[in-house]
Scaffold this motif. Sequence first.
Motif, PDB file in Angstrom:
ATOM      1  N   ARG A  61       9.406   4.960   2.832  1.00 58.95           N
ATOM      2  CA  ARG A  61       8.366   5.451   3.772  1.00 58.95           C
ATOM      3  C   ARG A  61       9.591   6.097   4.662  1.00 58.95           C
ATOM      4  O   ARG A  61       9.106   7.322   5.166  1.00 58.95           O
ATOM      5  CB  ARG A  61       7.443   4.457   4.304  1.00 58.95           C
ATOM      6  N   VAL A  62      10.238   5.386   4.908  1.00 62.40           N
ATOM      7  CA  VAL A  62      11.262   5.955   5.966  1.00 62.40           C
ATOM      8  C   VAL A  62      12.221   7.113   5.550  1.00 62.40           C
ATOM      9  O   VAL A  62      12.368   8.086   6.469  1.00 62.40           O
ATOM     10  CB  VAL A  62      12.362   4.774   6.429  1.00 62.40           C
ATOM     11  N   GLU A  63      12.660   7.251   4.364  1.00 60.75           N
ATOM     12  CA  GLU A  63      13.138   8.098   3.594  1.00 60.75           C
ATOM     13  C   GLU A  63      12.371   9.518   3.704  1.00 60.75           C
ATOM     14  O   GLU A  63      12.545  10.576   3.863  1.00 60.75           O
ATOM     15  CB  GLU A  63      13.658   7.825   2.269  1.00 60.75           C
ATOM     16  N   LEU A  64      11.119   9.027   3.171  1.00 60.44           N
ATOM     17  CA  LEU A  64      10.129  10.312   3.068  1.00 60.44           C
ATOM     18  C   LEU A  64       9.921  10.844   4.458  1.00 60.44           C
ATOM     19  O   LEU A  64       9.767  12.183   4.319  1.00 60.44           O
ATOM     20  CB  LEU A  64       8.818   9.806   2.468  1.00 60.44           C
ATOM     21  N   LEU A 116      13.635  -0.817  10.163  1.00 61.82           N
ATOM     22  CA  LEU A 116      14.058   0.392   9.359  1.00 61.82           C
ATOM     23  C   LEU A 116      14.528   1.784   9.729  1.00 61.82           C
ATOM     24  O   LEU A 116      15.767   2.339   9.950  1.00 61.82           O
ATOM     25  CB  LEU A 116      13.237   0.533   7.990  1.00 61.82           C
ATOM     26  N   HIS A 117      13.560   1.966  10.777  1.00 59.33           N
ATOM     27  CA  HIS A 117      13.680   3.342  11.426  1.00 59.33           C
ATOM     28  C   HIS A 117      14.638   3.288  12.503  1.00 59.33           C
ATOM     29  O   HIS A 117      15.504   4.207  12.792  1.00 59.33           O
ATOM     30  CB  HIS A 117      12.356   3.646  11.993  1.00 59.33           C
ATOM     31  N   LYS A 118      14.888   2.087  13.148  1.00 60.32           N
ATOM     32  CA  LYS A 118      16.001   1.998  14.027  1.00 60.32           C
ATOM     33  C   LYS A 118      17.384   2.016  13.256  1.00 60.32           C
ATOM     34  O   LYS A 118      18.238   2.620  13.922  1.00 60.32           O
ATOM     35  CB  LYS A 118      15.873   0.561  14.914  1.00 60.32           C
ATOM     36  N   ASP A 123       8.750  10.384  -7.012  1.00 60.97           N
ATOM     37  CA  ASP A 123       8.964   9.725  -8.138  1.00 60.97           C
ATOM     38  C   ASP A 123       9.450   8.401  -7.871  1.00 60.97           C
ATOM     39  O   ASP A 123       8.794   7.148  -8.725  1.00 60.97           O
ATOM     40  CB  ASP A 123       9.928  10.535  -9.235  1.00 60.97           C
ATOM     41  N   ALA A 124      10.206   8.264  -7.042  1.00 63.03           N
ATOM     42  CA  ALA A 124      10.442   6.780  -6.541  1.00 63.03           C
ATOM     43  C   ALA A 124       9.380   5.927  -6.066  1.00 63.03           C
ATOM     44  O   ALA A 124       9.322   4.606  -6.499  1.00 63.03           O
ATOM     45  CB  ALA A 124      11.695   7.054  -5.421  1.00 63.03           C
ATOM     46  N   PHE A 125       8.527   6.338  -5.357  1.00 63.65           N
ATOM     47  CA  PHE A 125       7.621   5.429  -4.510  1.00 63.65           C
ATOM     48  C   PHE A 125       6.375   5.391  -5.650  1.00 63.65           C
ATOM     49  O   PHE A 125       5.786   4.447  -5.327  1.00 63.65           O
ATOM     50  CB  PHE A 125       7.188   5.946  -3.089  1.00 63.65           C
ATOM     51  N   SER A 137       0.913  -1.158  -0.072  1.00 66.38           N
ATOM     52  CA  SER A 137      -0.024  -0.050  -0.063  1.00 66.38           C
ATOM     53  C   SER A 137       0.865   1.168   0.082  1.00 66.38           C
ATOM     54  O   SER A 137       1.740   1.295   0.692  1.00 66.38           O
ATOM     55  CB  SER A 137      -0.808   0.082   1.226  1.00 66.38           C
ATOM     56  N   LYS A 138       0.414   2.214  -0.709  1.00 63.59           N
ATOM     57  CA  LYS A 138       1.105   3.464  -0.921  1.00 63.59           C
ATOM     58  C   LYS A 138       0.424   4.834  -0.084  1.00 63.59           C
ATOM     59  O   LYS A 138       0.869   5.903  -0.164  1.00 63.59           O
ATOM     60  CB  LYS A 138       1.417   3.983  -2.259  1.00 63.59           C
ATOM     61  N   THR A 139      -0.661   4.441   0.749  1.00 65.36           N
ATOM     62  CA  THR A 139      -1.602   5.390   1.210  1.00 65.36           C
ATOM     63  C   THR A 139      -0.803   6.286   2.012  1.00 65.36           C
ATOM     64  O   THR A 139      -0.970   7.477   2.100  1.00 65.36           O
ATOM     65  CB  THR A 139      -2.511   4.607   1.898  1.00 65.36           C
ATOM     66  N   ILE A 140       0.154   5.751   3.027  1.00 66.89           N
ATOM     67  CA  ILE A 140       0.669   6.430   4.092  1.00 66.89           C
ATOM     68  C   ILE A 140       1.717   7.582   3.348  1.00 66.89           C
ATOM     69  O   ILE A 140       1.981   8.528   3.563  1.00 66.89           O
ATOM     70  CB  ILE A 140       1.312   5.570   4.911  1.00 66.89           C
ATOM     71  N   HIS A 141       2.461   6.746   2.222  1.00 66.89           N
ATOM     72  CA  HIS A 141       3.205   7.596   1.346  1.00 66.89           C
ATOM     73  C   HIS A 141       2.419   8.841   0.742  1.00 66.89           C
ATOM     74  O   HIS A 141       3.309   9.972   1.015  1.00 66.89           O
ATOM     75  CB  HIS A 141       3.926   6.759   0.194  1.00 66.89           C
ATOM     76  N   TYR A 142       1.307   8.699   0.422  1.00 68.52           N
ATOM     77  CA  TYR A 142       0.588   9.828  -0.185  1.00 68.52           C
ATOM     78  C   TYR A 142       0.278  10.824   0.909  1.00 68.52           C
ATOM     79  O   TYR A 142       0.320  11.904   0.753  1.00 68.52           O
ATOM     80  CB  TYR A 142      -0.651   9.370  -0.659  1.00 68.52           C
TER      81      TYR A 142
END
Length: 272
Positions: A208-211, A259-261, A193-195, A157-162
């Motif tokens: 998502r972590v990067e964003l 990933l966040h850690k 563009d990447a996600f 899912s990309k919803t949180i990215h959005y």
Amino acid sequence: MKFRLFNTLAPRSGSLAFLAIQILAANKIMHANRFAQMETYLARRCGIAINHLRAPVTVVSGTRQGGSYRLSGRLTWASGYGIFDTLVVGFHCEGRELQAVIPFEPREGFTVGEVTETFVGNAMHTVDIVLDEYEVPQEHIVASHPLGTYTKNKSVSKTIHYALYGIGLGAVDALEDEEVRRKAKAGLETVKDAFLATKDGEELDRLRVELFELVQRIVTTGMILHGGRSVLSSERLQRYYRELVMFNANGLNTALKTLHKQAFLSAFEQRH
């Protein structure tokens, strides 16, 4: 269209965007499973209480009794009390993962707790629900799948990215320093563009972590450059800071937490 929707909603109200996510998720579940009563429920405001299906244990259990199911368990973080008419609720029964539509109101076997007070999103009226042998008729069952299906579908899912990107757009718009604004906008576009280009679950988690970290830096830098007035409730950036945390705390699994850690430890090690 969904991407455009959250580009519009998230900069204006994180709570409204969060509730919209739930309505869209409920509608998608009904569409995807060709729920017989779908048209009736699409005409209502329907939320969700299903993220617990990602837990490694059973949170809400169901037992068959004739032509119905009896649900027991505790649903936490059910948003939209007094806003949504109904909920799509997930539960486990006989080794399967089921989803059903139920009214979002107190009744026999359905107890609603006090509205949760938080540092963000209080407008969503989030509550805990205790189910105690709550009866759900067979005709209200939306879907029945093998255990783990919801987790598998959620991973791409990309919803949180959005939503995070939408908050980033709002933050860029609120910036006063033109140099920072240009750099922030360029960074956002690169991650966007990447996600948008990938369907790989692991890559989406990394992005998502990067964003999140990028938008957090944009908001924090903007607040610092604005100075002390940034903490006023009338200012946008302090709201974006809180809503950014709210969205990123949603749907976290072990992989995302790791990933966040790792991102934190890596940054710390580079500086020390």
